[in-house]
Design a protein around this motif. Structure first.
Motif, PDB file in Angstrom:
ATOM      1  N   UNK A   1       0.855  -1.182   0.000  1.00  0.00           N
ATOM      2  CA  UNK A   1       0.000   0.000   0.000  1.00  0.00           C
ATOM      3  C   UNK A   1       0.893   1.234   0.000  1.00  0.00           C
ATOM      4  N   UNK A   2       0.692   2.108  -0.980  1.00  0.00           N
ATOM      5  CA  UNK A   2       1.524   3.301  -1.137  1.00  0.00           C
ATOM      6  C   UNK A   2       0.766   4.509  -0.589  1.00  0.00           C
ATOM      7  N   UNK A   3       1.368   5.173   0.397  1.00  0.00           N
ATOM      8  CA  UNK A   3       0.716   6.287   1.089  1.00  0.00           C
ATOM      9  C   UNK A   3       1.632   7.513   1.066  1.00  0.00           C
ATOM     10  N   UNK A   4       1.042   8.682   0.940  1.00  0.00           N
ATOM     11  CA  UNK A   4       1.802   9.930   1.013  1.00  0.00           C
ATOM     12  C   UNK A   4       1.392  10.885  -0.071  1.00  0.00           C
ATOM     13  N   UNK A   5       2.377  11.352  -0.848  1.00  0.00           N
ATOM     14  CA  UNK A   5       2.106  12.224  -1.978  1.00  0.00           C
ATOM     15  C   UNK A   5       2.965  11.784  -3.158  1.00  0.00           C
ATOM     16  N   UNK A   6       2.603  12.259  -4.320  1.00  0.00           N
ATOM     17  CA  UNK A   6       3.321  11.865  -5.537  1.00  0.00           C
ATOM     18  C   UNK A   6       4.814  12.110  -5.377  1.00  0.00           C
ATOM     19  N   UNK A   7       5.609  11.151  -5.855  1.00  0.00           N
ATOM     20  CA  UNK A   7       7.056  11.263  -5.701  1.00  0.00           C
ATOM     21  C   UNK A   7       7.640  12.307  -6.646  1.00  0.00           C
ATOM     22  N   UNK A   8       8.926  12.606  -6.460  1.00  0.00           N
ATOM     23  CA  UNK A   8       9.556  13.699  -7.183  1.00  0.00           C
ATOM     24  C   UNK A   8       9.862  13.430  -8.629  1.00  0.00           C
TER      25      UNK A   8
ATOM     26  N   UNK B   1      -3.626   9.382  -0.346  1.00  0.00           N
ATOM     27  CA  UNK B   1      -2.859  10.613  -0.213  1.00  0.00           C
ATOM     28  C   UNK B   1      -2.909  11.064   1.236  1.00  0.00           C
ATOM     29  N   UNK B   2      -1.739  11.247   1.827  1.00  0.00           N
ATOM     30  CA  UNK B   2      -1.655  11.589   3.242  1.00  0.00           C
ATOM     31  C   UNK B   2      -0.386  12.413   3.441  1.00  0.00           C
ATOM     32  N   UNK B   3      -0.546  13.711   3.634  1.00  0.00           N
ATOM     33  CA  UNK B   3       0.608  14.587   3.813  1.00  0.00           C
ATOM     34  C   UNK B   3       1.210  14.349   5.184  1.00  0.00           C
ATOM     35  N   UNK B   4       2.520  14.403   5.247  1.00  0.00           N
ATOM     36  CA  UNK B   4       3.245  14.093   6.479  1.00  0.00           C
ATOM     37  C   UNK B   4       2.824  14.969   7.640  1.00  0.00           C
ATOM     38  N   UNK B   5       3.060  14.455   8.839  1.00  0.00           N
ATOM     39  CA  UNK B   5       2.780  15.222  10.041  1.00  0.00           C
ATOM     40  C   UNK B   5       3.840  16.278  10.269  1.00  0.00           C
ATOM     41  N   UNK B   6       3.768  16.939  11.405  1.00  0.00           N
ATOM     42  CA  UNK B   6       4.742  17.986  11.727  1.00  0.00           C
ATOM     43  C   UNK B   6       6.108  17.378  12.006  1.00  0.00           C
ATOM     44  N   UNK B   7       7.115  18.248  12.036  1.00  0.00           N
ATOM     45  CA  UNK B   7       8.471  17.784  12.334  1.00  0.00           C
ATOM     46  C   UNK B   7       8.526  17.136  13.716  1.00  0.00           C
TER      47      UNK B   7
END
Length: 396
Positions: A302-309, A367-373
């Motif tokens: 399962x691929x989660x996050x945002x489109x790669x560079x 699509x899941x944008x990363x959390x805070x630092x």
């Protein structure tokens, strides 16, 4: 050394070596070369740099580009693309600046500036969003793009998380070295000097599962990365009954061949739930790592996050070229990679060609944008993802 000699290095080393320039019309390339040479003869370093950026951006090959960071002075503000917005995430110590989303510069909507900057930025749209924010703090670039102020200052309009609007003015003469706030290999972290503490970070979250962070595949000595990959492979085999999270966000690449033992361990273990986290700062060898895993695991991954560079068809290898007169650096490629169709050509290194597989596509499952630092530093984001994995995967 003169700027003309810098240009000659590009013409003699980069353009003949880099296969991505073969598809560019000669007339288009000659026009950009002529403009760059004119600025070189005038001795205008910043004009030369931007013209060279445009020349090297012609193939839309993100691996090949002029990196001006060491050669320019920028306003003391650090802008980074977070999710779909550009954020002011830091500033030089002497500047008091509010964090927030950048809306406009000198009264111009950010979207207009980004559209004007596209021709100077190399690569696909996600790569442009990674390397583009430095232009927003570079007074000459804003002037070249047509968005300078007549007042000797640059005014930024920012919106904080509560929706409050703030206008921040900075004198154009108040600059710092570009590399102080914008690292050559942009990672998107608050601290521009950030470096990974280890090549492999393994954490056992007990019933939640196992997480493995892989922040970089570039290890000049190879030994530390190999040792970390070996340890990760052993842990995966020992915990094959646990959900597994692999994090390659911010991994700009290196040597994917060194990671094959971990890929083998994951492929051979009976893990039912495997999630890979990616973002726009995931490039090159890290994309290949994900591609091979996807090819082997299929729906188990399962691929989660945002489109790669970058995409699955790209150019890589090559080298770095220091331009002594301007102090800029050129990164260029020398080899073709096609992980979409599983093809190679005469420029593809044999050791890479033997591994190439046809992946087809690497579409996000979620699509899941990363959390805070802070969340990342404490592992809270990994725990949140692991907690959500079972429910989300069961609902697919």
């Amino acid at each position: 050394m003169s700027l003309t000699e810098d240009l000659n290095q590009i013409l003699e080393t980069v353009l003949p070596t880099d296969p991505s320039f073969r598809r560019i019309e000669r007339a288009v390339m000659d026009s950009c070369i002529c403009e760059t040479r004119r600025h070189a003869l005038e001795g205008s370093i910043e004009a030369f740099l931007m013209s060279a950026m445009r020349l090297l951006a012609l193939p839309d090959n993100g691996h090949t580009r002029l990196i001006p960071n060491d050669a320019i002075e920028v306003l003391p503000l650090r802008f980074v693309t977070v999710g779909r917005s550009v954020q002011l995430i830091g500033a030089a110590p002497e500047i008091t600046a509010p964090r927030g989303e950048l809306i406009a510069v000198n009264g111009a909507d950010l979207s207009r500036i980004e559209a004007a900057a596209e021709q100077f930025l190399a690569g696909r749209h996600q790569r442009k969003r990674v390397i583009g924010p430095i232009l927003l703090a570079w007074p000459y670039a804003l002037a070249r793009l047509g968005f300078a102020s007549d007042s000797g200052t640059t005014e930024y309009r920012l919106r904080d998380e509560n929706g409050q609007i703030t206008n921040l003015k900075v004198a154009n003469g108040h600059t710092v070295p570009g590399s102080a706030l914008y690292p050559r290999n942009e990672h998107g972290k608050d601290d521009p000097t950030w470096q990974p503490e280890a090549f492999v970070e393994i954490k056992n979250w007990q019933d939640l599962g196992l997480s493995i962070a892989l922040p970089s595949f570039f290890d000049p000595n190879e030994t530390a990365l190999l040792a970390g990959i070996s340890a990760a492979g052993e842990r995966v085999r020992a915990c094959s009954n646990k959900p597994l999270l692999i994090d390659v966000r911010g991994n700009t690449g290196g040597d994917f061949l060194l990671t094959m033992p971990l890929i083998d361990a994951i492929s051979e273990s009976a893990i039912k739930q495997i999630v890979v986290l990616v973002d726009k700062f995931t490039f090159s060898a890290a994309i290949v790592f994900v591609a091979i895993l996807k090819h082997r695991l299929g729906n188990r991954l399962t691929l989660i996050g945002e489109e790669m560079g970058d995409g699955l068809t790209f150019f890589a290898e090559g080298g770095l070229l220091d331009l002594p007169a301007s102090k800029a650096v050129v990164r260029y490629s020398s080899a073709f990679h096609d992980w979409k169709n599983g093809t190679a050509d005469e420029t593809t290194p044999p050791e890479v060609a033997r591994k190439i597989v046809a992946v087809g596509a690497l579409n996000l499952d979620l699509e899941w944008v990363q959390g805070s630092a802070a969340e990342d530093a404490q592992g809270e984001f990994h725990q949140r993802v692991l907690k959500s994995m079972s429910n989300w995967i069961n609902d697919r």
